[in-house]
Motif scaffolding. Structure first.
Motif, PDB file in Angstrom:
ATOM      1  N   SER A 250       0.839  -1.205   0.000  1.00 59.23           N
ATOM      2  CA  SER A 250       0.000   0.000   0.000  1.00 59.23           C
ATOM      3  C   SER A 250       0.874   1.255   0.000  1.00 59.23           C
ATOM      4  O   SER A 250       1.832   1.361   0.765  1.00 59.23           O
ATOM      5  N   VAL A 251       0.524   2.183  -0.871  1.00 61.88           N
ATOM      6  CA  VAL A 251       1.264   3.431  -1.020  1.00 61.88           C
ATOM      7  C   VAL A 251       0.287   4.607  -0.971  1.00 61.88           C
ATOM      8  O   VAL A 251      -0.741   4.596  -1.661  1.00 61.88           O
ATOM      9  N   PHE A 252       0.591   5.598  -0.147  1.00 60.35           N
ATOM     10  CA  PHE A 252      -0.228   6.809  -0.024  1.00 60.35           C
ATOM     11  C   PHE A 252       0.536   7.961  -0.667  1.00 60.35           C
ATOM     12  O   PHE A 252       1.719   8.153  -0.393  1.00 60.35           O
ATOM     13  N   ILE A 253      -0.131   8.734  -1.531  1.00 57.40           N
ATOM     14  CA  ILE A 253       0.495   9.888  -2.178  1.00 57.40           C
ATOM     15  C   ILE A 253       0.015  11.159  -1.487  1.00 57.40           C
ATOM     16  O   ILE A 253      -1.172  11.474  -1.494  1.00 57.40           O
ATOM     17  N   SER A 254       0.949  11.875  -0.894  1.00 56.26           N
ATOM     18  CA  SER A 254       0.657  13.141  -0.220  1.00 56.26           C
ATOM     19  C   SER A 254       1.162  14.276  -1.101  1.00 56.26           C
ATOM     20  O   SER A 254       2.339  14.295  -1.486  1.00 56.26           O
ATOM     21  N   TYR A 255       0.278  15.213  -1.428  1.00 52.68           N
ATOM     22  CA  TYR A 255       0.646  16.301  -2.342  1.00 52.68           C
ATOM     23  C   TYR A 255      -0.234  17.506  -2.066  1.00 52.68           C
ATOM     24  O   TYR A 255      -1.272  17.410  -1.404  1.00 52.68           O
TER      25      TYR A 255
ATOM     26  N   GLU B 189       5.564  -9.234  -9.374  1.00 51.30           N
ATOM     27  CA  GLU B 189       4.677 -10.183  -8.714  1.00 51.30           C
ATOM     28  C   GLU B 189       3.781  -9.485  -7.700  1.00 51.30           C
ATOM     29  O   GLU B 189       2.602  -9.785  -7.573  1.00 51.30           O
ATOM     30  N   GLN B 190       4.358  -8.564  -6.939  1.00 52.36           N
ATOM     31  CA  GLN B 190       3.569  -7.851  -5.942  1.00 52.36           C
ATOM     32  C   GLN B 190       2.877  -6.650  -6.581  1.00 52.36           C
ATOM     33  O   GLN B 190       3.477  -5.897  -7.334  1.00 52.36           O
ATOM     34  N   LYS B 191       1.616  -6.485  -6.277  1.00 49.09           N
ATOM     35  CA  LYS B 191       0.856  -5.359  -6.794  1.00 49.09           C
ATOM     36  C   LYS B 191       0.849  -4.235  -5.772  1.00 49.09           C
ATOM     37  O   LYS B 191       1.025  -4.455  -4.576  1.00 49.09           O
ATOM     38  N   ILE B 192       0.618  -3.042  -6.254  1.00 50.97           N
ATOM     39  CA  ILE B 192       0.617  -1.875  -5.391  1.00 50.97           C
ATOM     40  C   ILE B 192      -0.797  -1.308  -5.308  1.00 50.97           C
ATOM     41  O   ILE B 192      -1.415  -1.027  -6.336  1.00 50.97           O
ATOM     42  N   ASN B 193      -1.305  -1.152  -4.093  1.00 55.28           N
ATOM     43  CA  ASN B 193      -2.544  -0.421  -3.870  1.00 55.28           C
ATOM     44  C   ASN B 193      -2.169   1.038  -3.606  1.00 55.28           C
ATOM     45  O   ASN B 193      -1.506   1.334  -2.615  1.00 55.28           O
ATOM     46  N   VAL B 194      -2.572   1.919  -4.495  1.00 54.22           N
ATOM     47  CA  VAL B 194      -2.191   3.327  -4.384  1.00 54.22           C
ATOM     48  C   VAL B 194      -3.395   4.127  -3.906  1.00 54.22           C
ATOM     49  O   VAL B 194      -4.507   3.971  -4.434  1.00 54.22           O
ATOM     50  N   PHE B 195      -3.171   4.989  -2.920  1.00 52.87           N
ATOM     51  CA  PHE B 195      -4.243   5.810  -2.365  1.00 52.87           C
ATOM     52  C   PHE B 195      -3.883   7.289  -2.489  1.00 52.87           C
ATOM     53  O   PHE B 195      -2.781   7.701  -2.158  1.00 52.87           O
ATOM     54  N   MET B 196      -4.836   8.065  -2.991  1.00 55.01           N
ATOM     55  CA  MET B 196      -4.738   9.518  -2.926  1.00 55.01           C
ATOM     56  C   MET B 196      -6.161  10.059  -2.899  1.00 55.01           C
ATOM     57  O   MET B 196      -7.093   9.414  -3.399  1.00 55.01           O
ATOM     58  N   ASP B 197      -6.334  11.225  -2.323  1.00 59.11           N
ATOM     59  CA  ASP B 197      -7.683  11.710  -2.044  1.00 59.11           C
ATOM     60  C   ASP B 197      -8.569  11.798  -3.277  1.00 59.11           C
ATOM     61  O   ASP B 197      -9.731  11.439  -3.242  1.00 59.11           O
ATOM     62  N   ARG B 198      -8.031  12.253  -4.399  1.00 58.13           N
ATOM     63  CA  ARG B 198      -8.878  12.495  -5.566  1.00 58.13           C
ATOM     64  C   ARG B 198      -9.368  11.204  -6.213  1.00 58.13           C
ATOM     65  O   ARG B 198     -10.456  11.159  -6.769  1.00 58.13           O
TER      66      ARG B 198
ATOM     67  N   ILE C  61      -1.522   6.476   7.877  1.00 55.77           N
ATOM     68  CA  ILE C  61      -0.768   5.776   8.922  1.00 55.77           C
ATOM     69  C   ILE C  61      -0.810   4.266   8.748  1.00 55.77           C
ATOM     70  O   ILE C  61      -0.016   3.547   9.364  1.00 55.77           O
ATOM     71  N   ASN C  62      -1.709   3.753   7.913  1.00 57.99           N
ATOM     72  CA  ASN C  62      -1.801   2.314   7.688  1.00 57.99           C
ATOM     73  C   ASN C  62      -1.161   1.874   6.373  1.00 57.99           C
ATOM     74  O   ASN C  62      -1.254   0.707   5.988  1.00 57.99           O
ATOM     75  N   SER C  63      -0.514   2.819   5.687  1.00 61.99           N
ATOM     76  CA  SER C  63       0.144   2.488   4.421  1.00 61.99           C
ATOM     77  C   SER C  63       1.572   2.022   4.672  1.00 61.99           C
ATOM     78  O   SER C  63       2.198   2.387   5.663  1.00 61.99           O
ATOM     79  N   ASP C  64       2.087   1.206   3.752  1.00 63.35           N
ATOM     80  CA  ASP C  64       3.470   0.757   3.857  1.00 63.35           C
ATOM     81  C   ASP C  64       4.441   1.893   3.545  1.00 63.35           C
ATOM     82  O   ASP C  64       5.502   1.998   4.150  1.00 63.35           O
ATOM     83  N   PHE C  65       4.037   2.744   2.580  1.00 59.64           N
ATOM     84  CA  PHE C  65       4.890   3.858   2.167  1.00 59.64           C
ATOM     85  C   PHE C  65       4.045   5.107   1.960  1.00 59.64           C
ATOM     86  O   PHE C  65       2.872   5.017   1.555  1.00 59.64           O
ATOM     87  N   VAL C  66       4.639   6.264   2.223  1.00 59.97           N
ATOM     88  CA  VAL C  66       3.998   7.548   1.938  1.00 59.97           C
ATOM     89  C   VAL C  66       4.922   8.328   1.012  1.00 59.97           C
ATOM     90  O   VAL C  66       6.058   8.652   1.386  1.00 59.97           O
ATOM     91  N   ILE C  67       4.445   8.587  -0.201  1.00 58.10           N
ATOM     92  CA  ILE C  67       5.194   9.403  -1.156  1.00 58.10           C
ATOM     93  C   ILE C  67       4.777  10.854  -0.965  1.00 58.10           C
ATOM     94  O   ILE C  67       3.588  11.183  -1.048  1.00 58.10           O
ATOM     95  N   CYS C  68       5.730  11.730  -0.696  1.00 51.62           N
ATOM     96  CA  CYS C  68       5.454  13.154  -0.502  1.00 51.62           C
ATOM     97  C   CYS C  68       6.015  13.923  -1.683  1.00 51.62           C
ATOM     98  O   CYS C  68       7.233  13.910  -1.927  1.00 51.62           O
TER      99      CYS C  68
ATOM    100  N   ILE D 295       8.849   6.945   4.536  1.00 49.87           N
ATOM    101  CA  ILE D 295       8.591   8.137   3.727  1.00 49.87           C
ATOM    102  C   ILE D 295       9.467   8.119   2.477  1.00 49.87           C
ATOM    103  O   ILE D 295      10.661   7.816   2.552  1.00 49.87           O
ATOM    104  N   ILE D 296       8.870   8.446   1.339  1.00 49.05           N
ATOM    105  CA  ILE D 296       9.622   8.580   0.086  1.00 49.05           C
ATOM    106  C   ILE D 296       9.456  10.018  -0.393  1.00 49.05           C
ATOM    107  O   ILE D 296       8.437  10.365  -1.006  1.00 49.05           O
ATOM    108  N   PRO D 297      10.409  10.897  -0.106  1.00 49.13           N
ATOM    109  CA  PRO D 297      10.289  12.288  -0.555  1.00 49.13           C
ATOM    110  C   PRO D 297      10.674  12.425  -2.028  1.00 49.13           C
ATOM    111  O   PRO D 297      11.715  11.909  -2.459  1.00 49.13           O
ATOM    112  N   ILE D 298       9.817  13.096  -2.800  1.00 47.49           N
ATOM    113  CA  ILE D 298      10.133  13.416  -4.186  1.00 47.49           C
ATOM    114  C   ILE D 298      10.308  14.928  -4.299  1.00 47.49           C
ATOM    115  O   ILE D 298       9.361  15.693  -4.112  1.00 47.49           O
ATOM    116  N   HIS D 299      11.521  15.338  -4.571  1.00 46.02           N
ATOM    117  CA  HIS D 299      11.804  16.757  -4.783  1.00 46.02           C
ATOM    118  C   HIS D 299      11.461  17.108  -6.223  1.00 46.02           C
ATOM    119  O   HIS D 299      11.924  16.446  -7.161  1.00 46.02           O
ATOM    120  N   VAL D 300      10.641  18.145  -6.416  1.00 46.81           N
ATOM    121  CA  VAL D 300      10.248  18.561  -7.757  1.00 46.81           C
ATOM    122  C   VAL D 300      11.369  19.400  -8.363  1.00 46.81           C
ATOM    123  O   VAL D 300      11.790  20.407  -7.789  1.00 46.81           O
TER     124      VAL D 300
END
Length: 305
Positions: A6-11, A36-45, A63-70, A103-108
């Motif tokens: 599970s991955v949550f996208i924070s933006y 083999e492993q699939k990703i469940n991606v969550f974002m508000d929209r 808080i229940n996601s494996d990773f949070v991409i910011c 946390i996985i920070p992505i710098h723009v």
């Protein structure tokens, strides 16, 4: 091994990053045949419905996601210190749960350097204005390395180096097979005919169009009529011989006598300025104009009507 990650996208909501966030969501959640492993991606929209409690969604899912991409653009960095904003709330949850959240920070690219809670974290930099740019490949590799750091796709009796080598090749295949698309309904995309057998997709859902290209020469290309696996639901490709791209904004703007139907193998290649029409299996039209043909790529300006 877990079947899903599970991955949550924070933006921060803004027009500048909307297209990339949609692209990233599709890239990670695409039903591919590589990993083999699939990703469940969550974002508000994309993960909420009308009437859902957004605050509960943000805190509970994050808080229940494996990773949070910011996605750290300037607006995100400003809002994380502004009480009352969604970014402020999400960053507070990250601070409170930083020992349990990866946390996985992505710098723009082109924006300020990460600050605050992200100041000392290792980040990757991505040019969000052109997500399928070759320069982003290393960043996507690092992203997948982080998410799939504990993959178990190879027999554990093999040496560790062997397993890492296999996993790296699998991730590279995933990037190549899944970055050749643009989910926007209009724009200009660079198509590299050396990737994914020249296949490039536009739009999503019922507005999805799959195209295929090869080079005839350094300044001419072929485009093919890609058929759906269900022969009863086809995609159609035409060359618009007289109408200008700018003048086609509705299917009624097209005269059937000005269209040449293209079968699987076109009789002649297309050059700069050629206007093509696609009709997908849901009877929706896309029009595109070819430009900037080079040795291994071309640009297509397109709009889905």
């Amino acid at each position: 091994m877990k079947n899903h990650i599970s991955v949550f996208i924070s933006y921060a909501w803004n027009k500048q990053n909307k297209d990339f966030v949609d692209w990233l969501y599709t890239f990670l959640s695409d039903k591919n045949k590589v990993l083999e492993q699939k990703i469940n991606v969550f974002m508000d929209r994309n993960s909420t419905r009308l009437g859902d409690d957004l605050n509960s969604f943000m805190t509970g899912t994050l808080i229940n996601s494996d990773f949070v991409i910011c996605l750290l653009d300037n607006e995100y960095l400003e809002r994380m210190d502004m009480p009352g904003t969604g970014v402020f709330q999400e960053v507070n949850e990250i601070k409170k749960n930083k020992n349990n959240i990866q946390i996985i920070p992505i710098h723009v690219y082109g924006h300020d350097q990460p600050s605050g809670v992200f100041n000392k974290l290792k980040y990757i930099t991505i040019n969000i204005n052109n997500p399928d740019d070759n320069k982003n490949i290393d960043a996507y590799q690092q992203l997948l390395d982080k998410i799939f750091s504990n993959t178990d796709t190879v027999n554990m009796l093999k040496p560790k180096g062997y397993k890492c080598g296999i996993d790296n090749l699998i991730k590279k295949a995933f990037i190549q097979e899944n970055r050749n698309f643009n989910p926007r309904l209009s724009g200009t995309s660079t198509i590299n005919t050396a990737f994914n057998n020249g296949t490039f997709s536009f739009g999503s859902g019922q507005q999805l169009f799959t195209t295929m290209w090869t080079h005839a020469s350094n300044n001419e290309v072929y485009s093919y009529n890609v058929q759906n696996s269900n022969s009863q639901r086809k995609q159609y490709l035409y060359v618009c011989t007289q109408k200008k791209y700018e003048d086609i904004n509705n299917p009624l703007d097209v005269d059937v006598n000005e269209c040449l139907y293209i079968s699987w193998s076109p009789e002649k290649p297309f050059s700069n300025g050629t206007v093509l029409l696609w009709i997908n299996e849901h009877k929706i039209m896309m029009v595109g104009k070819i430009s900037d043909i080079s040795k291994d790529s071309l640009k297509l300006t397109y709009k889905i009507l």
